[in-house]
Design a protein around this motif. Structure first.
Motif, PDB file in Angstrom:
ATOM      1  N   ASP A   1       6.023   0.375  10.494  1.00  0.00           N
ATOM      2  CA  ASP A   1       6.379   1.308  10.758  1.00  0.00           C
ATOM      3  C   ASP A   1       6.541   1.124   8.716  1.00  0.00           C
ATOM      4  O   ASP A   1       6.503   0.683   7.792  1.00  0.00           O
ATOM      5  N   TYR A   2       5.416   2.663   8.489  1.00  0.00           N
ATOM      6  CA  TYR A   2       5.030   3.291   7.246  1.00  0.00           C
ATOM      7  C   TYR A   2       6.120   3.680   6.167  1.00  0.00           C
ATOM      8  O   TYR A   2       5.919   4.513   4.888  1.00  0.00           O
ATOM      9  N   ASP A   3       7.452   3.927   6.702  1.00  0.00           N
ATOM     10  CA  ASP A   3       7.908   4.478   5.878  1.00  0.00           C
ATOM     11  C   ASP A   3       9.705   4.089   5.918  1.00  0.00           C
ATOM     12  O   ASP A   3       9.988   3.043   7.450  1.00  0.00           O
ATOM     13  N   ALA A   4      11.108   4.025   4.683  1.00  0.00           N
ATOM     14  CA  ALA A   4      11.528   3.150   4.892  1.00  0.00           C
ATOM     15  C   ALA A   4      12.533   4.193   6.230  1.00  0.00           C
ATOM     16  O   ALA A   4      13.302   2.947   6.708  1.00  0.00           O
ATOM     17  N   ALA A   5      12.352   4.715   6.418  1.00  0.00           N
ATOM     18  CA  ALA A   5      13.517   5.328   7.710  1.00  0.00           C
ATOM     19  C   ALA A   5      12.776   5.135   8.775  1.00  0.00           C
ATOM     20  O   ALA A   5      13.652   5.232   9.792  1.00  0.00           O
ATOM     21  N   GLY A   6      11.906   4.455   8.947  1.00  0.00           N
ATOM     22  CA  GLY A   6      11.551   3.609  10.485  1.00  0.00           C
ATOM     23  C   GLY A   6      10.835   5.105  11.989  1.00  0.00           C
ATOM     24  O   GLY A   6      11.397   5.432  12.291  1.00  0.00           O
ATOM     25  N   THR A   7      10.112   6.009  10.633  1.00  0.00           N
ATOM     26  CA  THR A   7       9.634   7.900  12.081  1.00  0.00           C
ATOM     27  C   THR A   7       8.646   7.516  12.282  1.00  0.00           C
ATOM     28  O   THR A   7       8.370   8.018  13.385  1.00  0.00           O
ATOM     29  N   GLY A   8       8.513   6.603  11.603  1.00  0.00           N
ATOM     30  CA  GLY A   8       6.639   6.297  12.050  1.00  0.00           C
ATOM     31  C   GLY A   8       5.757   4.992  11.845  1.00  0.00           C
ATOM     32  O   GLY A   8       6.807   4.389  11.695  1.00  0.00           O
ATOM     33  N   THR A   9       4.139   4.342  12.495  1.00  0.00           N
ATOM     34  CA  THR A   9       3.927   3.301  12.682  1.00  0.00           C
ATOM     35  C   THR A   9       2.930   4.112  11.781  1.00  0.00           C
ATOM     36  O   THR A   9       1.922   5.188  12.754  1.00  0.00           O
TER      37      THR A   9
ATOM     38  N   LEU B   1       0.783  -1.145  -0.031  1.00  0.00           N
ATOM     39  CA  LEU B   1      -0.103  -0.083  -0.465  1.00  0.00           C
ATOM     40  C   LEU B   1       1.059   1.683  -0.106  1.00  0.00           C
ATOM     41  O   LEU B   1       1.821   1.373   0.776  1.00  0.00           O
ATOM     42  N   ASP B   2       0.540   2.092  -0.920  1.00  0.00           N
ATOM     43  CA  ASP B   2       1.988   3.697  -0.557  1.00  0.00           C
ATOM     44  C   ASP B   2       1.714   4.409  -2.405  1.00  0.00           C
ATOM     45  O   ASP B   2       0.366   4.015  -2.579  1.00  0.00           O
ATOM     46  N   ASP B   3       1.896   5.034  -0.820  1.00  0.00           N
ATOM     47  CA  ASP B   3       0.343   6.699  -1.297  1.00  0.00           C
ATOM     48  C   ASP B   3       2.578   7.551  -2.661  1.00  0.00           C
ATOM     49  O   ASP B   3       1.969   8.312  -2.438  1.00  0.00           O
ATOM     50  N   GLN B   4       3.217   7.248  -2.658  1.00  0.00           N
ATOM     51  CA  GLN B   4       3.937   7.594  -3.514  1.00  0.00           C
ATOM     52  C   GLN B   4       4.288   9.387  -3.051  1.00  0.00           C
ATOM     53  O   GLN B   4       4.615   9.993  -4.038  1.00  0.00           O
ATOM     54  N   ASP B   5       4.280   9.159  -1.953  1.00  0.00           N
ATOM     55  CA  ASP B   5       4.343  10.782  -1.191  1.00  0.00           C
ATOM     56  C   ASP B   5       3.214  12.062  -1.477  1.00  0.00           C
ATOM     57  O   ASP B   5       3.913  12.732  -1.879  1.00  0.00           O
ATOM     58  N   THR B   6       2.278  11.519  -2.291  1.00  0.00           N
ATOM     59  CA  THR B   6       1.015  11.823  -2.465  1.00  0.00           C
ATOM     60  C   THR B   6       0.338  12.716  -1.402  1.00  0.00           C
ATOM     61  O   THR B   6      -0.787  13.652  -1.711  1.00  0.00           O
ATOM     62  N   PHE B   7      -0.201  11.804  -0.712  1.00  0.00           N
ATOM     63  CA  PHE B   7      -0.449  12.412   0.866  1.00  0.00           C
ATOM     64  C   PHE B   7       0.553  12.208   2.347  1.00  0.00           C
ATOM     65  O   PHE B   7       0.850  13.292   2.872  1.00  0.00           O
ATOM     66  N   TRP B   8       1.450  11.454   2.837  1.00  0.00           N
ATOM     67  CA  TRP B   8       1.416  11.247   4.259  1.00  0.00           C
ATOM     68  C   TRP B   8       3.222   9.866   3.955  1.00  0.00           C
ATOM     69  O   TRP B   8       3.605   9.889   5.159  1.00  0.00           O
ATOM     70  N   ALA B   9       3.597  10.276   2.396  1.00  0.00           N
ATOM     71  CA  ALA B   9       4.799   9.767   2.084  1.00  0.00           C
ATOM     72  C   ALA B   9       4.206   8.206   3.404  1.00  0.00           C
ATOM     73  O   ALA B   9       5.286   7.504   3.505  1.00  0.00           O
ATOM     74  N   PHE B  10       3.666   7.286   2.442  1.00  0.00           N
ATOM     75  CA  PHE B  10       3.522   6.152   2.871  1.00  0.00           C
ATOM     76  C   PHE B  10       3.608   4.694   2.520  1.00  0.00           C
ATOM     77  O   PHE B  10       3.678   5.278   1.360  1.00  0.00           O
ATOM     78  N   LYS B  11       4.059   3.597   2.862  1.00  0.00           N
ATOM     79  CA  LYS B  11       4.750   2.859   1.894  1.00  0.00           C
ATOM     80  C   LYS B  11       4.883   1.461   2.870  1.00  0.00           C
ATOM     81  O   LYS B  11       5.936   1.226   3.219  1.00  0.00           O
ATOM     82  N   PHE B  12       4.169   0.766   3.036  1.00  0.00           N
ATOM     83  CA  PHE B  12       3.469  -0.201   3.820  1.00  0.00           C
ATOM     84  C   PHE B  12       3.129  -1.634   3.338  1.00  0.00           C
ATOM     85  O   PHE B  12       2.208  -1.266   2.821  1.00  0.00           O
ATOM     86  N   LYS B  13       3.734  -2.708   3.689  1.00  0.00           N
ATOM     87  CA  LYS B  13       3.118  -4.113   3.288  1.00  0.00           C
ATOM     88  C   LYS B  13       1.213  -4.474   4.532  1.00  0.00           C
ATOM     89  O   LYS B  13       1.804  -3.232   5.449  1.00  0.00           O
ATOM     90  N   VAL B  14       0.490  -5.000   3.899  1.00  0.00           N
ATOM     91  CA  VAL B  14      -0.607  -4.866   4.437  1.00  0.00           C
ATOM     92  C   VAL B  14      -1.115  -6.567   4.536  1.00  0.00           C
ATOM     93  O   VAL B  14      -0.399  -7.564   3.341  1.00  0.00           O
ATOM     94  N   ASP B  15      -1.189  -7.630   4.944  1.00  0.00           N
ATOM     95  CA  ASP B  15      -2.279  -8.277   5.225  1.00  0.00           C
ATOM     96  C   ASP B  15      -3.583  -8.332   4.844  1.00  0.00           C
ATOM     97  O   ASP B  15      -4.212  -7.806   4.658  1.00  0.00           O
ATOM     98  N   VAL B  16      -3.375  -8.688   3.322  1.00  0.00           N
ATOM     99  CA  VAL B  16      -4.241  -9.711   1.907  1.00  0.00           C
ATOM    100  C   VAL B  16      -5.585 -10.423   3.017  1.00  0.00           C
ATOM    101  O   VAL B  16      -4.796 -11.511   3.223  1.00  0.00           O
ATOM    102  N   ASN B  17      -6.864 -10.414   2.944  1.00  0.00           N
ATOM    103  CA  ASN B  17      -7.801 -11.643   2.544  1.00  0.00           C
ATOM    104  C   ASN B  17      -8.121 -11.860   1.095  1.00  0.00           C
ATOM    105  O   ASN B  17      -9.350 -11.028   0.995  1.00  0.00           O
ATOM    106  N   TYR B  18      -7.351 -12.509   0.489  1.00  0.00           N
ATOM    107  CA  TYR B  18      -7.848 -12.034  -1.511  1.00  0.00           C
ATOM    108  C   TYR B  18      -9.582 -12.572  -2.039  1.00  0.00           C
ATOM    109  O   TYR B  18      -9.730 -11.792  -2.925  1.00  0.00           O
ATOM    110  N   ASP B  19      -9.466 -13.589  -1.364  1.00  0.00           N
ATOM    111  CA  ASP B  19     -11.749 -14.208  -1.459  1.00  0.00           C
ATOM    112  C   ASP B  19     -12.131 -13.055  -0.574  1.00  0.00           C
ATOM    113  O   ASP B  19     -13.009 -12.971  -2.043  1.00  0.00           O
ATOM    114  N   GLN B  20     -12.326 -12.519   0.397  1.00  0.00           N
ATOM    115  CA  GLN B  20     -12.836 -11.166   0.784  1.00  0.00           C
ATOM    116  C   GLN B  20     -12.628 -10.147   0.063  1.00  0.00           C
ATOM    117  O   GLN B  20     -13.324  -9.091   0.574  1.00  0.00           O
ATOM    118  N   ARG B  21     -12.248 -10.030  -0.936  1.00  0.00           N
ATOM    119  CA  ARG B  21     -10.929  -8.581  -1.124  1.00  0.00           C
ATOM    120  C   ARG B  21     -10.932  -7.716   0.026  1.00  0.00           C
ATOM    121  O   ARG B  21     -11.151  -6.257  -0.393  1.00  0.00           O
TER     122      ARG B  21
END
Length: 171
Positions: free
Chosen positions: A106-114, A78-98
């Protein structure tokens, strides 16, 4: 000399014809493991209070969802490519339920926030584009730990991100 050039040209064409038809892989073509959840999304971001009321509108952004390198059906980026809060992280998915979510991560590579993502859903065909055609929609809530002062200043407790898949057509 002309005879040798013609023979060389025929031999070259024949060699290319045979090598261009070689099968390089035995895998069938297809999409990724999270294909129906992946995409480029035009979203609106609002601040939501504890009662679920949308308190403040922060405008539009673009976010991206895409498969992980191991092409897992249980994770996606899940990635906003710096258009909002500069976040990029993996989310758990239940593909059948979408659906998707993630515990504190951590939501960024620098580990500055969660951040915590809850109630994430991709709803197939539930949105309507400007031309009246059905389109997929996305919605999720995200709470950033380093936004407490921001939340207090505007009177809300988390962000709601909702929108629809970017169609690629001018709208």
């Amino acid at each position: 000399m002309k005879k040798y050039i013609n023979l060389l040209a025929i031999a070259l064409v024949a060699a290319l014809a045979f090598t261009s038809c070689d099968v390089e892989t035995k895998e069938a073509p297809g999409g990724t493991a999270v294909e129906k959840m992946a995409g480029n999304w035009d979203v609106n971001i609002t601040g939501v209070d504890d009662a679920g009321n949308e308190v403040v509108d922060f405008g539009e952004a673009t976010i991206y969802t895409y498969n992980t390198v191991d092409n897992s059906a249980s994770k996606m980026w899940l990635d906003d490519q710096d258009t909002f809060w500069a976040f990029k992280f993996k989310v758990d998915v239940n593909y059948d339920q979408r659906s998707f979510s993630c515990a504190k991560t951590d939501y960024d590579a620098a580990g500055t926030g969660t951040a915590v993502v809850t109630d994430g859903k991709v709803l197939e065909g539930k949105a309507t584009n400007l031309h009246g055609m059905p389109n997929d929609s996305i919605v999720f809530y995200v709470d950033f730990d380093d936004a407490a002062e921001f939340y207090e200043a505007y009177g809300f407790s988390k962000f709601k991100v909702s929108g629809q898949r970017h169609t690629g057509f001018y709208e």
